[in-house]
Design a protein around this motif. Structure first.
Motif, PDB file in Angstrom:
ATOM      1  N   ARG A  53       3.346  52.844  34.126  1.00 46.60           N
ATOM      2  CA  ARG A  53       2.159  53.471  33.520  1.00 46.60           C
ATOM      3  C   ARG A  53       0.902  52.648  33.792  1.00 46.60           C
ATOM      4  N   CYS A  54       1.024  51.320  33.687  1.00 44.65           N
ATOM      5  CA  CYS A  54      -0.120  50.444  33.974  1.00 44.65           C
ATOM      6  C   CYS A  54      -0.617  50.660  35.401  1.00 44.65           C
ATOM      7  N   ALA A  55       0.313  50.753  36.341  1.00 46.72           N
ATOM      8  CA  ALA A  55      -0.068  50.918  37.742  1.00 46.72           C
ATOM      9  C   ALA A  55      -0.682  52.286  37.996  1.00 46.72           C
ATOM     10  N   LEU A  56      -0.036  53.324  37.541  1.00 49.94           N
ATOM     11  CA  LEU A  56      -0.496  54.677  37.844  1.00 49.94           C
ATOM     12  C   LEU A  56      -1.767  55.052  37.096  1.00 49.94           C
ATOM     13  N   SER A  57      -1.930  54.538  35.883  1.00 45.11           N
ATOM     14  CA  SER A  57      -3.122  54.853  35.085  1.00 45.11           C
ATOM     15  C   SER A  57      -4.193  53.781  35.189  1.00 45.11           C
ATOM     16  N   ARG A  58      -3.897  52.710  35.936  1.00 45.88           N
ATOM     17  CA  ARG A  58      -4.815  51.576  36.104  1.00 45.88           C
ATOM     18  C   ARG A  58      -5.274  51.029  34.763  1.00 45.88           C
ATOM     19  N   ILE A  59      -4.276  50.611  33.962  1.00 44.87           N
ATOM     20  CA  ILE A  59      -4.571  49.970  32.689  1.00 44.87           C
ATOM     21  C   ILE A  59      -3.972  48.572  32.664  1.00 44.87           C
ATOM     22  N   CYS A  60      -4.563  47.706  31.869  1.00 43.19           N
ATOM     23  CA  CYS A  60      -4.169  46.298  31.774  1.00 43.19           C
ATOM     24  C   CYS A  60      -2.807  46.158  31.100  1.00 43.19           C
ATOM     25  N   GLY A  61      -1.939  45.363  31.695  1.00 41.78           N
ATOM     26  CA  GLY A  61      -0.614  45.123  31.144  1.00 41.78           C
ATOM     27  C   GLY A  61      -0.625  44.335  29.847  1.00 41.78           C
ATOM     28  N   LEU A  62      -1.712  43.648  29.545  1.00 38.64           N
ATOM     29  CA  LEU A  62      -1.795  42.885  28.299  1.00 38.64           C
ATOM     30  C   LEU A  62      -2.463  43.662  27.184  1.00 38.64           C
ATOM     31  N   CYS A  63      -3.672  44.164  27.436  1.00 39.48           N
ATOM     32  CA  CYS A  63      -4.424  44.808  26.349  1.00 39.48           C
ATOM     33  C   CYS A  63      -4.263  46.324  26.318  1.00 39.48           C
ATOM     34  N   GLY A  64      -3.818  46.940  27.431  1.00 39.93           N
ATOM     35  CA  GLY A  64      -3.611  48.379  27.468  1.00 39.93           C
ATOM     36  C   GLY A  64      -4.876  49.194  27.666  1.00 39.93           C
ATOM     37  N   THR A  72      -6.392  41.684  38.474  1.00 42.54           N
ATOM     38  CA  THR A  72      -5.818  40.350  38.578  1.00 42.54           C
ATOM     39  C   THR A  72      -4.321  40.412  38.329  1.00 42.54           C
ATOM     40  N   PHE A  73      -3.585  39.661  39.117  1.00 43.30           N
ATOM     41  CA  PHE A  73      -2.147  39.515  38.912  1.00 43.30           C
ATOM     42  C   PHE A  73      -1.845  38.070  38.565  1.00 43.30           C
ATOM     43  N   VAL A  74      -0.886  37.865  37.681  1.00 43.89           N
ATOM     44  CA  VAL A  74      -0.378  36.531  37.387  1.00 43.89           C
ATOM     45  C   VAL A  74       1.120  36.541  37.652  1.00 43.89           C
ATOM     46  N   GLY A  75       1.604  35.410  38.093  1.00 44.04           N
ATOM     47  CA  GLY A  75       3.026  35.279  38.371  1.00 44.04           C
ATOM     48  C   GLY A  75       3.320  33.882  38.861  1.00 44.04           C
ATOM     49  N   SER A  76       4.537  33.708  39.294  1.00 47.12           N
ATOM     50  CA  SER A  76       4.925  32.403  39.823  1.00 47.12           C
ATOM     51  C   SER A  76       4.314  32.208  41.207  1.00 47.12           C
ATOM     52  N   ALA A  77       4.272  30.964  41.638  1.00 46.84           N
ATOM     53  CA  ALA A  77       3.785  30.671  42.987  1.00 46.84           C
ATOM     54  C   ALA A  77       4.660  31.374  44.026  1.00 46.84           C
ATOM     55  N   GLU A  78       5.953  31.496  43.747  1.00 44.28           N
ATOM     56  CA  GLU A  78       6.870  32.182  44.660  1.00 44.28           C
ATOM     57  C   GLU A  78       6.530  33.663  44.777  1.00 44.28           C
ATOM     58  N   GLU A  79       6.170  34.291  43.664  1.00 47.19           N
ATOM     59  CA  GLU A  79       5.763  35.694  43.706  1.00 47.19           C
ATOM     60  C   GLU A  79       4.493  35.851  44.550  1.00 47.19           C
ATOM     61  N   ALA A  80       3.565  34.932  44.387  1.00 48.25           N
ATOM     62  CA  ALA A  80       2.325  35.001  45.153  1.00 48.25           C
ATOM     63  C   ALA A  80       2.604  34.837  46.643  1.00 48.25           C
ATOM     64  N   GLU A  81       3.479  33.908  46.995  1.00 53.31           N
ATOM     65  CA  GLU A  81       3.814  33.703  48.408  1.00 53.31           C
ATOM     66  C   GLU A  81       4.463  34.945  49.004  1.00 53.31           C
ATOM     67  N   ALA A  82       5.280  35.631  48.221  1.00 55.52           N
ATOM     68  CA  ALA A  82       5.955  36.845  48.688  1.00 55.52           C
ATOM     69  C   ALA A  82       5.075  38.086  48.522  1.00 55.52           C
ATOM     70  N   ASN A  83       3.933  37.926  47.857  1.00 57.88           N
ATOM     71  CA  ASN A  83       3.048  39.044  47.519  1.00 57.88           C
ATOM     72  C   ASN A  83       3.838  40.155  46.825  1.00 57.88           C
ATOM     73  N   ALA A  84       4.617  39.765  45.838  1.00 56.22           N
ATOM     74  CA  ALA A  84       5.436  40.710  45.069  1.00 56.22           C
ATOM     75  C   ALA A  84       5.440  40.246  43.613  1.00 56.22           C
ATOM     76  N   PHE A  85       4.428  40.677  42.880  1.00 58.42           N
ATOM     77  CA  PHE A  85       4.306  40.317  41.469  1.00 58.42           C
ATOM     78  C   PHE A  85       5.120  41.288  40.628  1.00 58.42           C
ATOM     79  N   HIS A  86       5.694  40.796  39.541  1.00 55.10           N
ATOM     80  CA  HIS A  86       6.498  41.645  38.668  1.00 55.10           C
ATOM     81  C   HIS A  86       5.811  41.944  37.343  1.00 55.10           C
ATOM     82  N   TYR A  87       4.655  41.360  37.131  1.00 55.07           N
ATOM     83  CA  TYR A  87       3.873  41.663  35.928  1.00 55.07           C
ATOM     84  C   TYR A  87       2.729  42.565  36.354  1.00 55.07           C
ATOM     85  N   PRO A  88       2.440  43.617  35.585  1.00 57.35           N
ATOM     86  CA  PRO A  88       1.422  44.589  36.005  1.00 57.35           C
ATOM     87  C   PRO A  88       0.012  44.003  36.091  1.00 57.35           C
ATOM     88  N   PRO A  89      -0.909  44.769  36.654  1.00 57.72           N
ATOM     89  CA  PRO A  89      -2.289  44.296  36.811  1.00 57.72           C
ATOM     90  C   PRO A  89      -2.967  44.045  35.470  1.00 57.72           C
TER      91      PRO A  89
END
Length: 156
Positions: A53-64, A72-89
């Protein structure tokens, strides 16, 4: 609003994040993406339906609340290197507050399966959503940033 982290410091919160319900045990805002439909909350988890829903509606994963240009995406350095974040925008302000607030809890947070030593904060103009291709393996959705304008590494 500010949240007492450990009696030595406080973390200023963006207004929309401060308006979220507070986890009574930890004293931190409950992320939008951590609310399950049955009312249960696990502060570190990502509810897949909410992440999509966050992705499709372009809403913040923290505040909604709706995102503006530049997410902005936050994640581990490994996620950033792989360009595959698991926490929404996220909004930039929510992301910065999250990295000052949640890792200090000393438990897995922001969709991570374990504590993170080095966090990544990536600002982008857009992203692609990847849903799991099958019912085998990792069932988390992934977010791939494109047009990256900022890429920072921060200690956990």
């Amino acid at each position: 609003m500010t949240v007492d982290r450990d009696a030595r410091s406080t973390v200023p919160l963006p207004a929309d994040l401060a308006d979220r319900p507070t986890d009574p045990r930890r004293g931190v805002p409950v992320p939008f993406v951590s609310d399950a439909e049955d009312g249960t909350v696990e502060i570190g988890r990502v509810v897949k339906k909410r992440a999509i829903r966050c992705a499709l509606s372009r809403i913040c994963g923290l505040c909604g609340i709706s995102l503006e240009w530049g997410v902005t995406f936050v994640g581990s350095a490994e996620e950033a290197e792989a360009n595959a974040f698991h926490y929404p925008p996220l909004h930039r302000g929510c992301a910065e507050a999250a990295l000052r607030l949640y890792p200090a809890l000393g438990e897995p947070v922001l969709g991570q399966p374990a504590r993170v030593d080095t966090w990544a904060l990536v600002v982008t103009g857009g992203f692609e959503l990847e849903r799991p291709a099958s019912r085998q393996g990792d069932q988390r959705v992934a977010f791939h940033a494109n047009a990256v304008s900022e890429d920072l590494r921060l200690p956990g």
